[in-house]
Design a protein around this motif. Structure first.
Motif, short mmCIF file in Angstrom:
data_model
loop_
_atom_site.label_atom_id
_atom_site.label_comp_id
_atom_site.label_asym_id
_atom_site.label_seq_id
_atom_site.Cartn_x
_atom_site.Cartn_y
_atom_site.Cartn_z
N LEU A 89 0.53 -0.78 -0.29
CA LEU A 89 0.53 0.29 -0.03
C LEU A 89 0.71 1.36 0.24
N HIS A 90 2.08 1.10 -0.04
CA HIS A 90 3.45 2.05 0.06
C HIS A 90 3.81 2.45 -1.18
N ASP A 91 4.86 3.48 -1.36
CA ASP A 91 5.47 2.99 -2.88
C ASP A 91 6.88 2.67 -2.14
N GLU A 92 8.32 1.93 -3.05
CA GLU A 92 9.47 2.09 -1.79
C GLU A 92 10.27 2.92 -1.27
N ASP A 93 9.66 4.19 -1.63
CA ASP A 93 10.78 5.00 -0.72
C ASP A 93 9.59 4.81 0.67
N THR A 94 8.78 5.14 0.67
CA THR A 94 8.25 5.21 1.55
C THR A 94 8.25 3.99 2.95
N ARG A 95 8.32 2.94 2.18
CA ARG A 95 8.58 1.38 2.54
C ARG A 95 9.63 1.58 3.25
N ARG A 96 10.75 1.54 2.35
CA ARG A 96 11.97 2.43 2.94
C ARG A 96 12.52 2.71 4.02
N ALA A 97 11.16 3.94 4.68
CA ALA A 97 11.46 5.18 5.78
C ALA A 97 10.38 3.94 6.94
N LEU A 98 10.04 3.63 6.36
CA LEU A 98 9.03 2.84 7.77
C LEU A 98 9.72 1.64 8.50
N HIS A 99 10.62 1.00 6.75
CA HIS A 99 11.29 -0.31 7.46
C HIS A 99 12.31 0.15 8.80
N ALA A 100 13.32 2.05 7.59
CA ALA A 100 13.92 2.13 9.38
C ALA A 100 14.06 2.22 10.62
N ASP A 101 12.39 3.07 11.18
CA ASP A 101 11.90 2.30 12.57
C ASP A 101 11.02 1.34 12.80
N GLU A 102 11.07 0.35 11.95
CA GLU A 102 10.50 -0.65 12.30
C GLU A 102 11.52 -1.71 12.47
N ALA A 103 12.76 -1.08 11.79
CA ALA A 103 13.35 -2.36 11.72
C ALA A 103 14.66 -1.73 13.31
N GLY A 104 14.33 -1.17 13.66
CA GLY A 104 15.05 -0.43 14.60
C GLY A 104 14.63 -1.49 16.15
N LYS A 105 12.80 -1.48 16.06
CA LYS A 105 12.11 -1.98 17.43
C LYS A 105 12.57 -3.04 16.85
N ILE A 106 12.59 -3.81 16.05
CA ILE A 106 12.24 -5.08 15.26
C ILE A 106 14.19 -5.61 16.22
N ALA A 107 15.14 -4.97 16.52
CA ALA A 107 16.64 -4.84 17.19
C ALA A 107 16.58 -4.98 18.20
N HIS A 108 15.72 -4.09 18.48
CA HIS A 108 15.62 -4.19 20.00
C HIS A 108 15.18 -5.01 21.05
N LEU A 109 13.91 -5.15 20.27
CA LEU A 109 13.21 -6.90 20.70
C LEU A 109 13.47 -7.98 20.50
N LEU A 110 15.39 -8.09 19.39
CA LEU A 110 15.77 -9.37 19.09
C LEU A 110 17.22 -9.47 20.32
N GLY A 111 16.86 -8.03 20.78
CA GLY A 111 17.65 -7.75 21.81
C GLY A 111 17.72 -8.32 22.82
N LYS A 112 16.65 -8.58 23.60
CA LYS A 112 15.12 -8.89 24.48
C LYS A 112 15.61 -10.62 24.39
N PHE A 113 15.08 -10.53 23.21
CA PHE A 113 14.96 -11.83 23.01
C PHE A 113 16.20 -12.98 23.19
N ARG A 114 17.18 -12.43 23.02
CA ARG A 114 18.71 -12.87 23.42
C ARG A 114 18.82 -12.91 24.71
N ALA A 115 17.96 -12.04 25.66
CA ALA A 115 18.90 -12.02 26.75
C ALA A 115 17.80 -12.66 26.94
N ARG A 116 16.45 -13.13 27.28
CA ARG A 116 16.05 -14.26 27.49
C ARG A 116 15.81 -15.71 27.31
N LEU A 117 16.95 -15.87 26.29
CA LEU A 117 17.73 -16.52 25.91
C LEU A 117 18.17 -17.55 26.64
N ARG A 118 19.01 -16.18 27.43
CA ARG A 118 20.08 -16.72 28.29
C ARG A 118 19.45 -16.98 29.99
#
Length: 216
Positions: A89-118
Motif C-alpha cells: 500500500l506504500h511506494d518503495e521510498d515510503t516502505r524504506r522510511a518505515l522499515h528504518a523505524d520498524e527495523a529498530g524496533k525489531i532489533a530492540h526486541l531481538l536483543g531482549k529475546f537473546r537476553a531471555r534466551l540466556r
C-alpha cells in the motif's frame, strides 16, 4: 504456585498470537519478538539454526494481507508497512522510511529475546494448530537447547479429558496438553485449559528466582 504470578516468565514463540492473548488475559503486556507474529515451528528452527542472521531485512520483506512477511524465514509481522491481498500500500521510498523505524524496533526486541534466551527461568511456548511432527520437535528442541538453558514448552491438544491441563517431561522439552486451539482468525478465543496447563507447569517447574526479579 499460581501461574498468574509468573506469566511474564513465559515467551510466545509461535505459531501465532494465541498465547499472546493468554498472557494479556493474565495481565502481562510485555512486548516480545514473536508475541504477535506468525512464526511456524519450522521458521523458529531456522531462526535458531541461522542465529537470527538477516531477520527483517528490507530485501526479504513481502506483502502478506495486512501483515509483512519476512520471506527468508517465512515469519509474518504486524508493522506500519502496510499491505493487503493485492500487494503493498506504500511506494518503495515510503516502505524504506518505515522499515528504518520498524527495523529498530525489531532489533530492540531481538536483543531482549537473546537476553531471555540466556535466562534459565524463562519458558518458551510453541504450538502448531495442525500438530507438530516428532522429527521437527526433536530438531527444534536440539536447536533451542543449544541457545538456551531455559525450558521449551511444546503445547499440543488431546482428546483424552484426563490429560487436559497436564504437562509431561519429554527429555529435551516439556509437552503441555490442552483440549483445543483457537481458530487462526479468532486467536483471542482461547481455551481455559491453557490456564490449567500453565498452573500445572508452574507446579512441576517452579520459578527459581520469583522473589528476586520482575517478569515485566
Amino acid at each position: 504456585m499460581d501461574a498468574i504470578e509468573t506469566i511474564g516468565r513465559f515467551e510466545n514463540v509461535g505459531i501465532n498470537c494465541e498465547f499472546g492473548f493468554v498472557q494479556r488475559a493474565l495481565g502481562c503486556e510485555a512486548g516480545g519478538l514473536l508475541r504477535w507474529a506468525f512464526c511456524p515451528p519450522a521458521s523458529l528452527l531456522q531462526l535458531f539454526e541461522r542465529d537470527f542472521a538477516g531477520l527483517f531485512a528490507f530485501e526479504s520483506l513481502e506483502p502478506d494481507f495486512d501483515m509483512v512477511r519476512d520471506g527468508l524465514y517465512d515469519i509474518a509481522f504486524h508493522t506500519r508497512i502496510q499491505s493487503d491481498s493485492g500487494g503493498w500500500l506504500h511506494d518503495e521510498d515510503t516502505r524504506r522510511a518505515l522499515h528504518a523505524d520498524e527495523a529498530g524496533k525489531i532489533a530492540h526486541l531481538l536483543g531482549k529475546f537473546r537476553a531471555r534466551l540466556r535466562d534459565p527461568d524463562v519458558v518458551f511456548v510453541v504450538k502448531d494448530n495442525q500438530g507438530m511432527p516428532n522429527d521437527l520437535r526433536s530438531r527444534l528442541s536440539e536447536a533451542f537447547n543449544a541457545h538456551s538453558p531455559g525450558q521449551l514448552l511444546v503445547v499440543d491438544t488431546t482428546s483424552e479429558p484426563a490429560l487436559v491441563g497436564t504437562v509431561r517431561d519429554r527429555g529435551d522439552y516439556v509437552e503441555g496438553l490442552i483440549d483445543r486451539f483457537a481458530p487462526y482468525p479468532e486467536s483471542d478465543k482461547f481455551s481455559p485449559a491453557w490456564l490449567a496447563m500453565l498452573a500445572e507447569f508452574e507446579r512441576c517447574y517452579p520459578s527459581t528466582s520469583l522473589a528476586e526479579r520482575s517478569y515485566a
